[in-house]
Enzyme design. Structure first.
Site, PDB file in Angstrom:
ATOM      1  N   GLU A  34       0.663  -1.285  -0.085  1.00 42.44           N
ATOM      2  CA  GLU A  34      -0.019   0.000  -0.068  1.00 42.44           C
ATOM      3  C   GLU A  34       0.977   1.277   0.160  1.00 42.44           C
ATOM      4  O   GLU A  34       1.873   1.393   0.730  1.00 42.44           O
ATOM      5  CB  GLU A  34      -1.003   0.135   1.128  1.00 42.44           C
ATOM      6  CG  GLU A  34      -2.050   1.053   1.398  1.00 42.44           C
ATOM      7  CD  GLU A  34      -3.322   0.673   2.100  1.00 42.44           C
ATOM      8  OE1 GLU A  34      -3.963  -0.124   1.648  1.00 42.44           O
ATOM      9  OE2 GLU A  34      -3.122   1.088   3.383  1.00 42.44           O
ATOM     10  N   GLU A  48      -5.508  -8.135   6.459  1.00 41.62           N
ATOM     11  CA  GLU A  48      -5.153  -6.749   6.263  1.00 41.62           C
ATOM     12  C   GLU A  48      -4.763  -6.252   7.474  1.00 41.62           C
ATOM     13  O   GLU A  48      -5.318  -6.555   8.758  1.00 41.62           O
ATOM     14  CB  GLU A  48      -6.369  -5.859   5.870  1.00 41.62           C
ATOM     15  CG  GLU A  48      -6.900  -6.551   4.397  1.00 41.62           C
ATOM     16  CD  GLU A  48      -8.347  -5.427   4.081  1.00 41.62           C
ATOM     17  OE1 GLU A  48      -8.776  -5.995   3.024  1.00 41.62           O
ATOM     18  OE2 GLU A  48      -8.593  -4.638   4.628  1.00 41.62           O
ATOM     19  N   SER A  49      -3.609  -5.077   7.708  1.00 36.16           N
ATOM     20  CA  SER A  49      -3.448  -4.223   8.674  1.00 36.16           C
ATOM     21  C   SER A  49      -2.809  -4.871   9.719  1.00 36.16           C
ATOM     22  O   SER A  49      -2.943  -6.241  10.113  1.00 36.16           O
ATOM     23  CB  SER A  49      -4.848  -3.771   9.375  1.00 36.16           C
ATOM     24  OG  SER A  49      -5.641  -3.150   8.386  1.00 36.16           O
ATOM     25  N   GLU A  78     -14.374  -5.977   2.686  1.00 31.48           N
ATOM     26  CA  GLU A  78     -13.705  -5.959   3.767  1.00 31.48           C
ATOM     27  C   GLU A  78     -14.605  -6.341   5.142  1.00 31.48           C
ATOM     28  O   GLU A  78     -15.763  -5.858   5.235  1.00 31.48           O
ATOM     29  CB  GLU A  78     -12.846  -4.556   4.101  1.00 31.48           C
ATOM     30  CG  GLU A  78     -12.196  -4.743   5.176  1.00 31.48           C
ATOM     31  CD  GLU A  78     -11.431  -3.400   5.287  1.00 31.48           C
ATOM     32  OE1 GLU A  78     -10.603  -3.038   4.429  1.00 31.48           O
ATOM     33  OE2 GLU A  78     -11.835  -2.288   6.116  1.00 31.48           O
ATOM     34  N   LYS A 128       0.497   4.812   1.562  1.00 31.95           N
ATOM     35  CA  LYS A 128      -0.308   5.236   2.515  1.00 31.95           C
ATOM     36  C   LYS A 128       0.744   6.367   3.088  1.00 31.95           C
ATOM     37  O   LYS A 128       1.624   6.303   3.871  1.00 31.95           O
ATOM     38  CB  LYS A 128      -0.536   4.258   3.451  1.00 31.95           C
ATOM     39  CG  LYS A 128      -1.293   4.488   4.871  1.00 31.95           C
ATOM     40  CD  LYS A 128      -1.629   3.321   5.361  1.00 31.95           C
ATOM     41  CE  LYS A 128      -2.497   3.227   6.551  1.00 31.95           C
ATOM     42  NZ  LYS A 128      -2.842   2.315   7.512  1.00 31.95           N
TER      43      LYS A 128
HETATM   44  O1  LIG Z   1      -5.167   3.003   9.081  1.00 33.05           O
HETATM   45  C1  LIG Z   1      -5.939   3.476   9.732  1.00 33.05           C
HETATM   46  O2  LIG Z   1      -5.595   4.213  10.658  1.00 33.05           O
HETATM   47  C2  LIG Z   1      -7.568   3.452   9.241  1.00 33.05           C
HETATM   48  C3  LIG Z   1      -8.371   3.964  10.031  1.00 33.05           C
HETATM   49  C4  LIG Z   1      -9.867   4.049   9.853  1.00 33.05           C
HETATM   50  C5  LIG Z   1     -10.135   3.417   8.365  1.00 33.05           C
HETATM   51  C6  LIG Z   1      -9.212   2.814   7.791  1.00 33.05           C
HETATM   52  C7  LIG Z   1      -7.888   2.803   8.169  1.00 33.05           C
HETATM   53  N1  LIG Z   1      -6.875   2.102   7.348  1.00 33.05           N
HETATM   54  C8  LIG Z   1      -7.219   1.675   6.165  1.00 33.05           C
HETATM   55  C9  LIG Z   1      -6.566   0.053   5.920  1.00 33.05           C
HETATM   56  O3  LIG Z   1      -7.352  -0.681   5.607  1.00 33.05           O
HETATM   57  C10 LIG Z   1      -5.094  -0.022   6.003  1.00 33.05           C
HETATM   58  O4  LIG Z   1      -4.503   1.354   5.215  1.00 33.05           O
HETATM   59  C11 LIG Z   1      -4.577  -1.177   5.689  1.00 33.05           C
HETATM   60  O5  LIG Z   1      -5.248  -2.311   5.975  1.00 33.05           O
HETATM   61  C12 LIG Z   1      -2.903  -1.343   5.836  1.00 33.05           C
HETATM   62  O6  LIG Z   1      -2.963  -1.373   7.056  1.00 33.05           O
HETATM   63  P1  LIG Z   1      -1.352  -0.969   7.905  1.00 33.05           P
HETATM   64  O7  LIG Z   1      -0.590  -1.992   7.303  1.00 33.05           O
HETATM   65  O8  LIG Z   1      -1.746  -1.318   9.233  1.00 33.05           O
HETATM   66  O9  LIG Z   1      -1.000   0.252   7.656  1.00 33.05           O
END
Ligand SMILES: O=C(O)c1ccccc1NCC(=O)[C@H](O)[C@H](O)COP(=O)(O)O
Length: 256
Positions: free
Chosen positions: A50, A213-214, A161, A52
């Site tokens: 991503e 994810e995340s 999602e 970001k």
């Molecule tokens: O990332 C956030 O803080 C967030 C808050 C509210 C809604 C969505 C959010 N993120 C979008 C995503 O889904 C993430 O960017 C994506 O899954 C990657 O996550 P990470 O690897 O932890 O940056």
């Protein structure tokens, strides 16, 4: 209680209304690149890397990033798709980020945004998006079905999602073939990989590609999620903060 997701969707409603008032017509004639087909054919866990710049939970992450350079490094080192956050108020991304990334890489591009209306899908398709995100927590069943069908009319892949059992049931009922399990609770920001493990213990045998994810940081995390049954990962912050992005991408590509 008003959550961050409520605030994002409220702001998105204003954006959509302006988009409609502008009366732009989005035209294009292109065949999206399939992420689904790529994952099915892959012998390694797929990686959606991503772009970001910032987020509501972490503030500025990598504000000065060059999206094209970042995405090219992802693609050259084995990423299977690039996710581009295009929301501006909360993530500091833009549709121009998406367009310029698409012009420079050949792997599928996910338009990561908070979709609530067909006009955003028209714009994503015309701007080069190959995959659309629909967030179950932000949409009711009628909206999800309608937006899913609209995306499919363009041949777009749809990442549906979910974060809990009820949302997973809804995604499976609509026969979504790519389901993202968000380890982050978008209401509280609490992030735990056990969300993927718990949901895949119950639903891992269902007929869909599951994307975790995340909150994914290390190769150990990737292996743990593969063992839970995920076929793909979506990683943002870890790659955006990495000192050596190429190495970070390669380390997350694990054999299935
Ligand atoms: O990332 C956030 O803080 C967030 C808050 C509210 C809604 C969505 C959010 N993120 C979008 C995503 O889904 C993430 O960017 C994506 O899954 C990657 O996550 P990470 O690897 O932890 O940056």
């Amino acid at each position: 209680m008003t959550t961050i997701l409520d605030k994002i969707m409220e702001k998105k409603r204003e954006e959509v209304s302006l988009l409609k008032q502008a009366g732009l017509s989005y035209t294009a004639d292109r065949t999206p690149v399939s992420f689904y087909d790529r994952v099915i054919a892959s012998k390694t866990m797929a990686l959606i890397a991503e772009v970001k710049r910032a987020s509501p939970s972490k503030g500025d992450i990598n504000i000065g990033v060059n999206p094209v350079e970042q995405a090219s490094t992802y693609a050259e080192n084995g990423a299977d798709a690039v996710s581009v956050l295009t929301d501006t108020p909360f993530f500091k991304g833009t549709m121009d980020d998406l367009k310029s990334v698409k012009e420079n890489i050949s792997i599928p591009v996910l338009n990561k945004d908070f979709i609530m209306d067909e006009v955003q899908i028209d714009r994503a398709y015309a701007s080069g998006g190959d995959i659309i995100l629909l967030i179950a927590a932000a949409l009711n069943d009628e909206e999800m079905h309608r937006l899913y069908r609209h995306s499919k009319e363009y041949g777009l892949d749809v990442l549906v999602e979910v974060h809990d059992e009820a949302e997973m049931e809804r995604a499976l009922k609509m026969e979504a073939n790519i389901i993202g399990i968000n380890n982050r609770d978008l209401r509280t920001f609490e992030t735990s990989l056990t969300t993927t493990e718990r949901l895949l213990r119950s639903y891992g045998k269902e007929n869909a590609i599951f994307v975790s994810e995340s909150g994914i940081k290390t190769q150990e995390d990737a292996i743990r999620l593969k063992e839970a049954g995920a076929k793909a990962l979506l990683v943002g912050e870890t790659l955006m903060r990495a000192g050596n992005v190429a190495e970070a991408v390669r380390s997350l590509k694990v054999d299935l």
